[in-house]
Design a protein around this motif. Structure first.
Motif, PDB file in Angstrom:
ATOM      1  N   GLY A   1       0.785  -1.225   0.000  1.00 53.31           N
ATOM      2  CA  GLY A   1       0.000   0.000   0.000  1.00 53.31           C
ATOM      3  C   GLY A   1       0.814   1.272   0.000  1.00 53.31           C
ATOM      4  N   ARG A   2       2.092   1.141   0.331  1.00 53.41           N
ATOM      5  CA  ARG A   2       2.957   2.316   0.325  1.00 53.41           C
ATOM      6  C   ARG A   2       3.634   2.442  -1.034  1.00 53.41           C
ATOM      7  NH1 ARG A   2       3.958   3.977   5.645  1.00 53.41           N
ATOM      8  NH2 ARG A   2       4.809   5.841   4.644  1.00 53.41           N
ATOM      9  N   ALA A   3       4.217   3.621  -1.270  1.00 57.23           N
ATOM     10  CA  ALA A   3       4.953   3.820  -2.513  1.00 57.23           C
ATOM     11  C   ALA A   3       6.314   3.135  -2.432  1.00 57.23           C
ATOM     12  CB  ALA A   3       5.138   5.312  -2.780  1.00 57.23           C
ATOM     13  N   ALA A   4       6.689   2.494  -3.501  1.00 57.65           N
ATOM     14  CA  ALA A   4       8.031   1.904  -3.612  1.00 57.65           C
ATOM     15  C   ALA A   4       8.859   2.797  -4.530  1.00 57.65           C
ATOM     16  CB  ALA A   4       7.952   0.493  -4.181  1.00 57.65           C
ATOM     17  N   ASN A   5       9.990   3.252  -4.010  1.00 57.90           N
ATOM     18  CA  ASN A   5      10.877   4.123  -4.777  1.00 57.90           C
ATOM     19  C   ASN A   5      12.191   3.386  -5.045  1.00 57.90           C
ATOM     20  OD1 ASN A   5       9.346   6.786  -4.712  1.00 57.90           O
ATOM     21  ND2 ASN A   5       9.445   6.269  -2.551  1.00 57.90           N
ATOM     22  N   LEU A   6      12.422   3.027  -6.284  1.00 57.22           N
ATOM     23  CA  LEU A   6      13.602   2.245  -6.637  1.00 57.22           C
ATOM     24  C   LEU A   6      14.603   3.149  -7.362  1.00 57.22           C
ATOM     25  CD1 LEU A   6      10.951   0.230  -6.834  1.00 57.22           C
ATOM     26  CD2 LEU A   6      12.718  -1.377  -7.537  1.00 57.22           C
ATOM     27  N   PRO A   7      15.790   3.329  -6.764  1.00 56.65           N
ATOM     28  CA  PRO A   7      16.776   4.224  -7.384  1.00 56.65           C
ATOM     29  C   PRO A   7      17.681   3.514  -8.381  1.00 56.65           C
ATOM     30  CG  PRO A   7      17.573   3.523  -5.249  1.00 56.65           C
ATOM     31  CD  PRO A   7      16.231   2.847  -5.458  1.00 56.65           C
ATOM     32  N   CYS A   8      18.235   4.303  -9.278  1.00 57.46           N
ATOM     33  CA  CYS A   8      19.185   3.777 -10.253  1.00 57.46           C
ATOM     34  C   CYS A   8      20.183   4.874 -10.593  1.00 57.46           C
ATOM     35  CB  CYS A   8      18.448   3.320 -11.509  1.00 57.46           C
ATOM     36  SG  CYS A   8      19.541   2.645 -12.790  1.00 57.46           S
TER      37      CYS A   8
ATOM     38  N   ILE B   1      13.536  11.286 -13.748  1.00 57.39           N
ATOM     39  CA  ILE B   1      14.921  11.373 -14.210  1.00 57.39           C
ATOM     40  C   ILE B   1      15.482  12.719 -13.770  1.00 57.39           C
ATOM     41  CG2 ILE B   1      16.462  11.308 -16.225  1.00 57.39           C
ATOM     42  CD1 ILE B   1      14.282   9.737 -17.699  1.00 57.39           C
ATOM     43  N   THR B   2      16.646  12.713 -13.138  1.00 60.66           N
ATOM     44  CA  THR B   2      17.241  13.966 -12.682  1.00 60.66           C
ATOM     45  C   THR B   2      17.619  14.835 -13.875  1.00 60.66           C
ATOM     46  OG1 THR B   2      19.431  12.954 -12.595  1.00 60.66           O
ATOM     47  CG2 THR B   2      18.121  12.952 -10.560  1.00 60.66           C
ATOM     48  N   GLU B   3      17.774  16.125 -13.615  1.00 59.79           N
ATOM     49  CA  GLU B   3      18.031  17.059 -14.700  1.00 59.79           C
ATOM     50  C   GLU B   3      19.336  16.741 -15.438  1.00 59.79           C
ATOM     51  OE1 GLU B   3      17.426  21.068 -13.496  1.00 59.79           O
ATOM     52  OE2 GLU B   3      18.167  21.911 -15.370  1.00 59.79           O
ATOM     53  N   ASP B   4      20.346  16.278 -14.707  1.00 59.65           N
ATOM     54  CA  ASP B   4      21.607  15.923 -15.353  1.00 59.65           C
ATOM     55  C   ASP B   4      21.585  14.520 -15.951  1.00 59.65           C
ATOM     56  OD1 ASP B   4      23.539  15.250 -12.295  1.00 59.65           O
ATOM     57  OD2 ASP B   4      21.805  14.251 -13.177  1.00 59.65           O
ATOM     58  N   ARG B   5      20.468  13.815 -15.770  1.00 57.95           N
ATOM     59  CA  ARG B   5      20.219  12.463 -16.317  1.00 57.95           C
ATOM     60  C   ARG B   5      21.157  11.408 -15.750  1.00 57.95           C
ATOM     61  NH1 ARG B   5      18.639  10.487 -21.050  1.00 57.95           N
ATOM     62  NH2 ARG B   5      20.687  10.690 -21.985  1.00 57.95           N
ATOM     63  N   LYS B   6      21.851  11.686 -14.682  1.00 55.89           N
ATOM     64  CA  LYS B   6      22.787  10.713 -14.138  1.00 55.89           C
ATOM     65  C   LYS B   6      22.142   9.722 -13.181  1.00 55.89           C
ATOM     66  CE  LYS B   6      26.902  13.538 -14.799  1.00 55.89           C
ATOM     67  NZ  LYS B   6      28.117  14.116 -14.192  1.00 55.89           N
ATOM     68  N   SER B   7      20.909   9.942 -12.841  1.00 54.15           N
ATOM     69  CA  SER B   7      20.204   8.981 -11.999  1.00 54.15           C
ATOM     70  C   SER B   7      18.704   9.085 -12.263  1.00 54.15           C
ATOM     71  CB  SER B   7      20.502   9.198 -10.524  1.00 54.15           C
ATOM     72  OG  SER B   7      19.999  10.443 -10.100  1.00 54.15           O
ATOM     73  N   SER B   8      17.997   8.058 -11.827  1.00 57.34           N
ATOM     74  CA  SER B   8      16.545   8.045 -11.988  1.00 57.34           C
ATOM     75  C   SER B   8      15.925   7.232 -10.860  1.00 57.34           C
ATOM     76  CB  SER B   8      16.147   7.456 -13.344  1.00 57.34           C
ATOM     77  OG  SER B   8      16.589   6.125 -13.489  1.00 57.34           O
ATOM     78  N   THR B   9      14.616   7.401 -10.700  1.00 59.73           N
ATOM     79  CA  THR B   9      13.866   6.662  -9.690  1.00 59.73           C
ATOM     80  C   THR B   9      12.589   6.133 -10.311  1.00 59.73           C
ATOM     81  OG1 THR B   9      14.711   8.053  -7.903  1.00 59.73           O
ATOM     82  CG2 THR B   9      12.735   6.767  -7.441  1.00 59.73           C
ATOM     83  N   LEU B  10      12.349   4.864 -10.110  1.00 62.56           N
ATOM     84  CA  LEU B  10      11.080   4.259 -10.499  1.00 62.56           C
ATOM     85  C   LEU B  10      10.160   4.286  -9.287  1.00 62.56           C
ATOM     86  CD1 LEU B  10       9.497   2.568 -12.700  1.00 62.56           C
ATOM     87  CD2 LEU B  10      10.220   0.579 -11.369  1.00 62.56           C
TER      88      LEU B  10
ATOM     89  N   TYR C   1      14.823  -4.190 -13.018  1.00 67.94           N
ATOM     90  CA  TYR C   1      16.040  -3.871 -13.755  1.00 67.94           C
ATOM     91  C   TYR C   1      15.959  -2.471 -14.348  1.00 67.94           C
ATOM     92  CZ  TYR C   1      17.002  -8.921 -13.740  1.00 67.94           C
ATOM     93  OH  TYR C   1      17.247 -10.222 -13.377  1.00 67.94           O
ATOM     94  N   CYS C   2      16.980  -1.687 -14.078  1.00 68.74           N
ATOM     95  CA  CYS C   2      17.158  -0.377 -14.696  1.00 68.74           C
ATOM     96  C   CYS C   2      18.192  -0.537 -15.800  1.00 68.74           C
ATOM     97  CB  CYS C   2      17.623   0.625 -13.645  1.00 68.74           C
ATOM     98  SG  CYS C   2      18.215   2.198 -14.304  1.00 68.74           S
ATOM     99  N   ILE C   3      17.868  -0.128 -16.998  1.00 64.35           N
ATOM    100  CA  ILE C   3      18.741  -0.361 -18.145  1.00 64.35           C
ATOM    101  C   ILE C   3      18.836   0.903 -18.972  1.00 64.35           C
ATOM    102  CG2 ILE C   3      19.061  -1.733 -20.244  1.00 64.35           C
ATOM    103  CD1 ILE C   3      17.076  -3.760 -18.802  1.00 64.35           C
ATOM    104  N   VAL C   4      20.043   1.203 -19.406  1.00 66.52           N
ATOM    105  CA  VAL C   4      20.252   2.321 -20.317  1.00 66.52           C
ATOM    106  C   VAL C   4      20.479   1.753 -21.706  1.00 66.52           C
ATOM    107  CG1 VAL C   4      21.768   4.214 -20.906  1.00 66.52           C
ATOM    108  CG2 VAL C   4      21.165   3.828 -18.535  1.00 66.52           C
ATOM    109  N   ARG C   5      19.730   2.249 -22.636  1.00 63.80           N
ATOM    110  CA  ARG C   5      19.746   1.663 -23.972  1.00 63.80           C
ATOM    111  C   ARG C   5      19.969   2.727 -25.019  1.00 63.80           C
ATOM    112  NH1 ARG C   5      14.399  -0.716 -26.971  1.00 63.80           N
ATOM    113  NH2 ARG C   5      15.389  -1.614 -28.797  1.00 63.80           N
ATOM    114  N   GLY C   6      20.964   2.519 -25.847  1.00 69.10           N
ATOM    115  CA  GLY C   6      21.261   3.459 -26.911  1.00 69.10           C
ATOM    116  C   GLY C   6      20.786   2.975 -28.251  1.00 69.10           C
ATOM    117  N   PHE C   7      21.302   3.567 -29.288  1.00 70.68           N
ATOM    118  CA  PHE C   7      20.864   3.260 -30.640  1.00 70.68           C
ATOM    119  C   PHE C   7      21.894   2.442 -31.399  1.00 70.68           C
ATOM    120  CE2 PHE C   7      18.261   6.717 -29.372  1.00 70.68           C
ATOM    121  CZ  PHE C   7      17.068   6.539 -30.055  1.00 70.68           C
ATOM    122  N   ASN C   8      22.847   1.874 -30.690  1.00 68.75           N
ATOM    123  CA  ASN C   8      23.882   1.142 -31.394  1.00 68.75           C
ATOM    124  C   ASN C   8      23.602  -0.343 -31.355  1.00 68.75           C
ATOM    125  OD1 ASN C   8      24.261   0.888 -28.626  1.00 68.75           O
ATOM    126  ND2 ASN C   8      26.443   0.596 -28.807  1.00 68.75           N
TER     127      ASN C   8
END
Lengths: 111, 113
Positions: A15-22, A64-73, A87-94
């Protein structure tokens, strides 16, 4: 692709919020932040993704933080069925848009 | 809407045997992937394909082969099964857009003894 750092485990009361950092301090400008979860041994389930702006859908919010260096789900009202590995994943176009999975965060929602 | 379908769900192989893990998707996605997941670990990319007739190696391709003759199907072949290939195998697909999420199948649990 940039690597991510997540805590190995977290607990949350039902019932509480879950905050998952990355942390993704080496993210580059064209890389998206994705969140997936895996319940038991099922296939990973897509939750949400974002580039710069905060995003919200029926499952979760992504901050997503302004500098994009971290995020929270954020799971706004966690239920027992949200117990999973996230899972927190960073995905590019390569290289065919590969997803590189790390160890994830094991979230345990407790009654 | 079936999404990504994998067969079989479970399989036990003896060392040296061969088998093909089947994967098919009905979403007309160009990109398809094979991952393996060892117990307690994250997923590792084996092979991927950006379209019919095009395949490329991922992080852990040794001992595996793939083909992509159609948009829908992306089979994974194990030629000489080894105990190190005991794992859960997941197939996934996504469309051409760089921001599109991957859709995963429910996996094939393989044991090699």
């Amino acid at each position: 692709d940039a690597k991510t750092t997540q805590p190995p485990s977290m607990d949350c009361a039902e019932g509480r919020a879950a905050n998952l950092p990355c942390n993704h301090s080496t993210i580059s400008g064209n890389e998206y932040v994705y969140w997936y979860r895996q319940i038991h041994s099922q296939g990973p389930q897509y939750i949400i993704h974002g580039l710069k702006n905060n995003e919200t859908n029926e499952m979760a919010s992504l901050i997503i933080t302004e500098d994009r260096k971290s995020s929270t789900l954020i799971l706004p009202h966690a239920t027992l069925r949200d117990t999973a590995v996230y899972y927190c994943i960073v995905r590019g176009f390569n290289a065919g848009n590969m997803l590189t999975f790390g160890g994830g965060t094991r979230l345990m929602v407790k009654p | 809407n079936a999404g990504v379908t994998q067969t079989p769900k479970f399989r036990i192989l003896k060392i040296g045997q061969s088998m093909t893990l089947q994967c098919t998707q009905d979403m007309n996605h160009n990109y398809m992937y094979w991952y393996r997941q060892d117990p307690g670990m994250g997923l590792k990319l084996i092979y991927y394909s950006v379209g019919a007739g095009i395949t490329d190696k991922g992080e852990v391709p040794n001992g595996y082969n793939v083909s992509r003759s159609t948009t829908e199907d992306f089979p994974l072949r194990l030629e000489l099964a080894a105990p190190s290939q005991t794992s859960v195998y997941f197939c996934a697909s996504s469309n051409l857009s760089g921001s599109s999420p991957l859709h995963f199948g429910n996996g094939t649990r393989l044991t090699v003894t």
